[in-house]
Design an enzyme around this catalytic site. Structure first.
Site, mmCIF file in Angstrom:
data_model
loop_
_atom_site.group_PDB
_atom_site.id
_atom_site.type_symbol
_atom_site.label_atom_id
_atom_site.label_comp_id
_atom_site.label_asym_id
_atom_site.label_seq_id
_atom_site.Cartn_x
_atom_site.Cartn_y
_atom_site.Cartn_z
ATOM 1 N N LYS A 54 0.845 -1.204 0.000
ATOM 2 C CA LYS A 54 0.000 0.000 0.000
ATOM 3 C C LYS A 54 0.882 1.257 0.000
ATOM 4 O O LYS A 54 0.613 2.225 -0.708
ATOM 5 C CB LYS A 54 -0.932 -0.005 1.216
ATOM 6 N N GLN A 98 -4.410 -1.294 9.671
ATOM 7 C CA GLN A 98 -4.371 -2.629 9.074
ATOM 8 C C GLN A 98 -4.997 -3.649 10.034
ATOM 9 O O GLN A 98 -4.634 -3.730 11.200
ATOM 10 C CB GLN A 98 -2.909 -3.008 8.750
ATOM 11 N N ASP A 121 -10.747 3.086 4.308
ATOM 12 C CA ASP A 121 -11.001 1.642 4.246
ATOM 13 C C ASP A 121 -12.508 1.349 4.303
ATOM 14 O O ASP A 121 -12.940 0.226 4.041
ATOM 15 C CB ASP A 121 -10.305 0.957 5.437
#
Ligand code: NAP
Length: 292
Positions: A54, A98, A121
């Site tokens: 990422k 994450q 996200d």
């Protein structure tokens, strides 16, 4: 082979190219580059790999990356304080924590701490709640589900009235995909580990999305001829013929299903690359939102 392959790698490259162009234009017009903060807690090797790619994708798109790595022993308060600091930092447009978080940390509380304007996200309970409600729109849609919908849309312009079956009901893939399919006016069936007669259900599907994490579970005779089949699974299986001793396969038996389906995503090269492309796109969107 009857199925046409859906090339996620090429589609993702195209999206990332468009993001890069818009980022350049923004910077040329005097705006600061979009910024994405990645928060990695603990030392799960897979999470490290995902976060690394990422950050690399950010660099390629001209998005500024702010990397934070906290030890697995971090307290709930320490993680939430970092999120609060990032919420207040105007250089940071998107915050990605994450998942999964190490045991002992309350994932939902951490996700709830992220400002919804920076929730690239799409996992903030408010964004997910809006996704589930008629007449409401989330600010961000989770990246893998959004990539799945983009790939479906590339071969099937309308889902109106189509029978869609989703295998899997996880928070990060199955459930948001199902919600997006409903929003696109498909008739949706969600299957999970307690469902009976999976092949009987999946054979009704015009669109079949497999997100179970079981190598090659979907067999050729599970699929309606001509169906659009999207394979989200990423599974490692032993293969002594490969230098590394393993190969990656999806949740769909590629060799069997390619003879039946109308369209099929390969693994690798299908949904996988779309996740990062959608993250870049969401981060750009977050920076646009911050203009107002
Ligand atoms: P997950 O959290 O483990 O969820 C799996 C889902 O599949 C659960 O809902 C489970 O049912 C269901 N399931 C498990 N075994 C089943 C069976 N035998 N029959 C029917 N349903 C079954 O997994 P996930 O995070 O959603 O990920 C799914 C797959 O996608 C994995 O291979 C993962 O690596 C991959 N993935 C790929 C990307 C990407 O970027 N391409 C992103 C995320 C995940 P219950 O709810 O009843 O337990």
């Amino acid at each position: 082979m009857t199925a046409q392959l859906i090339d996620g790698t090429a589609t993702a490259e195209q999206i990332r190219g468009e993001v890069t162009t818009e980022v350049k234009e923004r910077v040329a017009s005097g705006k600061i580059p979009p910024g994405l903060a990645t928060v990695l807690v603990g030392d799960d090797p897979a999470s490290h790999t995902y976060v690394r790619s990422k950050r690399k994708a950010c660099a390629e798109a001209g998005i500024e990356s702010f990397a934070f790595e906290l030890p697995a022993t971090s307290s709930q308060q320490e993680v939430e304080e970092l999120v609060e600091r990032l919420n207040a930092d105007p250089r940071v447009n998107g915050i990605l924590v994450q998942l999964p978080l190490p045991k002992g940390l309350d994932e939902e509380r951490v996700l709830r701490a992220i400002s919804i304007e920076k929730d690239v996200d799409g996992f903030h309970p408010m964004n997910i709640g809006r996704l589930a409600q008629k007449g409401r729109d989330p600010l961000f849609v989770p990246c893998t589900p959004s990539g799945v919908m983009y790939l479906i849309g590339s071969v099937l312009p309308s889902l109106e009235g189509a029978n869609a079956v989703v295998l899997g009901r996880s928070n990060i893939v199955g459930m948001p995909v199902a919600l997006l399919l409903v929003r696109a006016n498909a008739t949706v069936t969600i299957c999970h580990s307690r469902s009976h007669d999976l092949p009987g259900i999946t054979r009704q599907a015009d669109v079949l999305v497999a997100a179970v994490g079981k190598p090659e579970m979907v067999r050729g005779d599970w699929v309606k001829p001509g169906a659009v089949v999207i394979d989200v699974g990423i599974n490692r299986v032993e293969d002594a013929s490969r230098p590394r001793g393993y190969r990656m396969v999806g949740d769909v038996s590629f060799d069997e299903v390619k003879e039946i389906a109308g369209y099929l995503t390969p693994v690798p090269g299908g949904v996988g690359p779309m996740t990062i492309a959608m993250l870049m796109s969401n981060t750009l969107r977050a920076s646009r939102l911050s203009d107002h």
